[in-house]
Scaffold this active site. Sequence first.
Site, PDB file in Angstrom:
ATOM      1  N   VAL A 239      87.693 138.516 -67.785  1.00 14.02           N
ATOM      2  CA  VAL A 239      87.863 137.432 -67.453  1.00 14.02           C
ATOM      3  C   VAL A 239      88.838 136.271 -67.798  1.00 14.02           C
ATOM      4  O   VAL A 239      89.001 136.591 -69.054  1.00 14.02           O
ATOM      5  CB  VAL A 239      86.077 136.525 -67.774  1.00 14.02           C
ATOM      6  CG1 VAL A 239      85.250 137.360 -66.334  1.00 14.02           C
ATOM      7  CG2 VAL A 239      85.873 136.680 -68.632  1.00 14.02           C
TER       8      VAL A 239
ATOM      9  N   GLY B 131      98.563 134.284 -68.931  1.00  8.36           N
ATOM     10  CA  GLY B 131      98.709 135.591 -70.235  1.00  8.36           C
ATOM     11  C   GLY B 131      97.524 136.031 -70.700  1.00  8.36           C
ATOM     12  O   GLY B 131      97.786 136.644 -71.859  1.00  8.36           O
TER      13      GLY B 131
ATOM     14  N   LEU C 214      95.061 137.089 -69.667  1.00 11.12           N
ATOM     15  CA  LEU C 214      94.614 138.270 -68.981  1.00 11.12           C
ATOM     16  C   LEU C 214      95.602 139.696 -69.935  1.00 11.12           C
ATOM     17  O   LEU C 214      95.274 140.793 -70.205  1.00 11.12           O
ATOM     18  CB  LEU C 214      94.731 138.217 -66.874  1.00 11.12           C
ATOM     19  CG  LEU C 214      94.114 139.985 -66.842  1.00 11.12           C
ATOM     20  CD1 LEU C 214      92.826 140.365 -67.211  1.00 11.12           C
ATOM     21  CD2 LEU C 214      94.248 139.942 -65.493  1.00 11.12           C
ATOM     22  N   THR C 215      96.496 139.639 -69.814  1.00 13.23           N
ATOM     23  CA  THR C 215      97.773 139.946 -70.343  1.00 13.23           C
ATOM     24  C   THR C 215      97.436 140.555 -71.170  1.00 13.23           C
ATOM     25  O   THR C 215      97.906 141.776 -71.962  1.00 13.23           O
ATOM     26  CB  THR C 215      99.127 140.203 -69.669  1.00 13.23           C
ATOM     27  OG1 THR C 215      99.446 139.770 -68.967  1.00 13.23           O
ATOM     28  CG2 THR C 215     100.088 140.946 -70.715  1.00 13.23           C
TER      29      THR C 215
ATOM     30  N   SER D 212      87.235 142.269 -59.032  1.00 10.71           N
ATOM     31  CA  SER D 212      87.219 140.884 -58.444  1.00 10.71           C
ATOM     32  C   SER D 212      87.141 140.976 -57.691  1.00 10.71           C
ATOM     33  O   SER D 212      88.323 140.359 -56.402  1.00 10.71           O
ATOM     34  CB  SER D 212      86.271 140.048 -59.290  1.00 10.71           C
ATOM     35  OG  SER D 212      87.796 139.454 -59.980  1.00 10.71           O
ATOM     36  N   GLU D 213      89.494 140.835 -57.333  1.00  3.45           N
ATOM     37  CA  GLU D 213      90.442 140.940 -56.514  1.00  3.45           C
ATOM     38  C   GLU D 213      90.997 141.922 -57.131  1.00  3.45           C
ATOM     39  O   GLU D 213      92.213 141.982 -57.557  1.00  3.45           O
ATOM     40  CB  GLU D 213      90.929 139.386 -56.716  1.00  3.45           C
ATOM     41  CG  GLU D 213      90.350 138.144 -56.791  1.00  3.45           C
ATOM     42  CD  GLU D 213      91.008 136.892 -57.232  1.00  3.45           C
ATOM     43  OE1 GLU D 213      91.908 136.446 -56.478  1.00  3.45           O
ATOM     44  OE2 GLU D 213      90.819 135.539 -58.299  1.00  3.45           O
TER      45      GLU D 213
ATOM     46  N   TYR E 168      95.092 144.275 -61.274  1.00  5.19           N
ATOM     47  CA  TYR E 168      95.483 145.163 -61.895  1.00  5.19           C
ATOM     48  C   TYR E 168      95.804 146.111 -61.065  1.00  5.19           C
ATOM     49  O   TYR E 168      96.057 147.183 -62.268  1.00  5.19           O
ATOM     50  CB  TYR E 168      93.947 145.808 -61.793  1.00  5.19           C
ATOM     51  CG  TYR E 168      92.598 145.563 -62.264  1.00  5.19           C
ATOM     52  CD1 TYR E 168      92.642 144.930 -63.444  1.00  5.19           C
ATOM     53  CD2 TYR E 168      91.929 144.089 -61.351  1.00  5.19           C
ATOM     54  CE1 TYR E 168      91.656 144.214 -64.733  1.00  5.19           C
ATOM     55  CE2 TYR E 168      90.964 143.518 -62.386  1.00  5.19           C
ATOM     56  CZ  TYR E 168      90.808 143.404 -63.536  1.00  5.19           C
ATOM     57  OH  TYR E 168      89.721 142.331 -63.966  1.00  5.19           O
TER      58      TYR E 168
ATOM     59  N   PHE F 118      79.921 147.784 -62.007  1.00  8.17           N
ATOM     60  CA  PHE F 118      79.599 147.259 -63.288  1.00  8.17           C
ATOM     61  C   PHE F 118      81.229 146.668 -64.522  1.00  8.17           C
ATOM     62  O   PHE F 118      81.041 146.081 -63.662  1.00  8.17           O
ATOM     63  CB  PHE F 118      79.586 149.218 -64.404  1.00  8.17           C
ATOM     64  CG  PHE F 118      81.437 149.254 -64.166  1.00  8.17           C
ATOM     65  CD1 PHE F 118      82.041 149.403 -64.594  1.00  8.17           C
ATOM     66  CD2 PHE F 118      81.243 150.157 -63.021  1.00  8.17           C
ATOM     67  CE1 PHE F 118      83.670 149.485 -64.563  1.00  8.17           C
ATOM     68  CE2 PHE F 118      82.198 150.772 -62.480  1.00  8.17           C
ATOM     69  CZ  PHE F 118      83.296 151.242 -63.194  1.00  8.17           C
TER      70      PHE F 118
END
Length: 401
Positions: free
Chosen positions: A82, A91, A93-94, A117-118, A122, A401
């Site tokens: 998240v 940056g 998430l990276t 989620s989107e 990924y 999960f």
Amino acid sequence: MALTLRTLTPDDLHDFQRVVDAAFLNDVREDRLDRYGDLFEPGRTHAVFDGDEMVGGGGVQTREMTVPGGGPQPVAAVTSVVVKPDHRRRGVLTRVMRGQLDDLRDGGEAVAALWASEAAIYGRFGYGLAAEFARLSVPKNAAFHPGVSLGGARVREVPRDEAMPHMRDVYEALRPSRTGWLSRNDAQWGHHFADEEHDRGGLSAYKYVKHPEGYAVYRVKQDWQERGPRGELHVREIAALTPEAYAALYRHLLDMDLIGELKFFTASDDPVLHLLADVRLALRSRSDSLWVRLVDVDRALAQRRYGSDVDVVLAVSDGFCPWNAGRVRLTVKGGEATAQRVDDDPDVELDVQALGAAYLGGTRLTSLARAQRVREITPGSLNALSHAFLGDHEPHCPEVF
């Protein structure tokens, strides 16, 4: 202020859950912050901080996943990835993915998997679309084709306390042969079948169906119309040890009074389609489920079995985890594989995302080649490799999960 990354401690659970709720645009409920404590693995959860403020993060559940022919193997089940809405595109998430994959490289699982989620997120971190699920809708009383056997065993509606031990026994008996199925500890069983009011989405509490060789769990959405009841029966899970038990459980649900339609998020090759006398009664749409990332290509390739012998050199590219890049000779004899680093000329070029997509046997490398994600160099090598990767059935993960 510079962003920093650190591994969490048990004391961080509540703050992390608040960030998760904020990222998914959920109301924060202080009374349920402890709910995920048994699922939270702080030593495997990273968070990004802007000063003292936690602004994003992601965790790993330590689980097993069944791979083609290889049975249950360790998998890093990536969860709760998240970023707070006011810190996106900076940056965060990276940083989370970098910390997570670096940790896995140092003695962790060879394979990671997640639900996205989107779907656009990924791929840039090396995850490939490895499995799908089907949204299935079948009308009440849909007939089976002549000759379908339901066996002679009784199907019963039972309380949760009676159903759960039986469900766990059936699930564990099936899991070693069901590609994509995950191990479940007590906390994960409880989470998967959580049944508080806010878990129900306007539907009924769970109802449990027991067959000596299987089970089903469902909820009901009431719908009373002028021409009679047209309720929806929403299946959570069906599992059975024999074809007769599977047919008997479906028959019980399809013949339920007060119901107009059965709905189920199920495997894309669910046999109910072929049980029906009229296949068009089953309306289906497909969507992505498991995304798979090979953290250690060499170890991951050797953990599963293959459908045919093959000997090819793969030129693997991996921009996010450069330790995977290079040439790997994949040799399969009698279904068992070895993966060895070589300097030989490659037969097939592909990136780690394509390998992840093909890993569970549900995505053909030949299809990925047509999508320009794989390139054949030695004529004939791609067809042989693609055939070897295929599984006996479509991979499926029956839980998010």
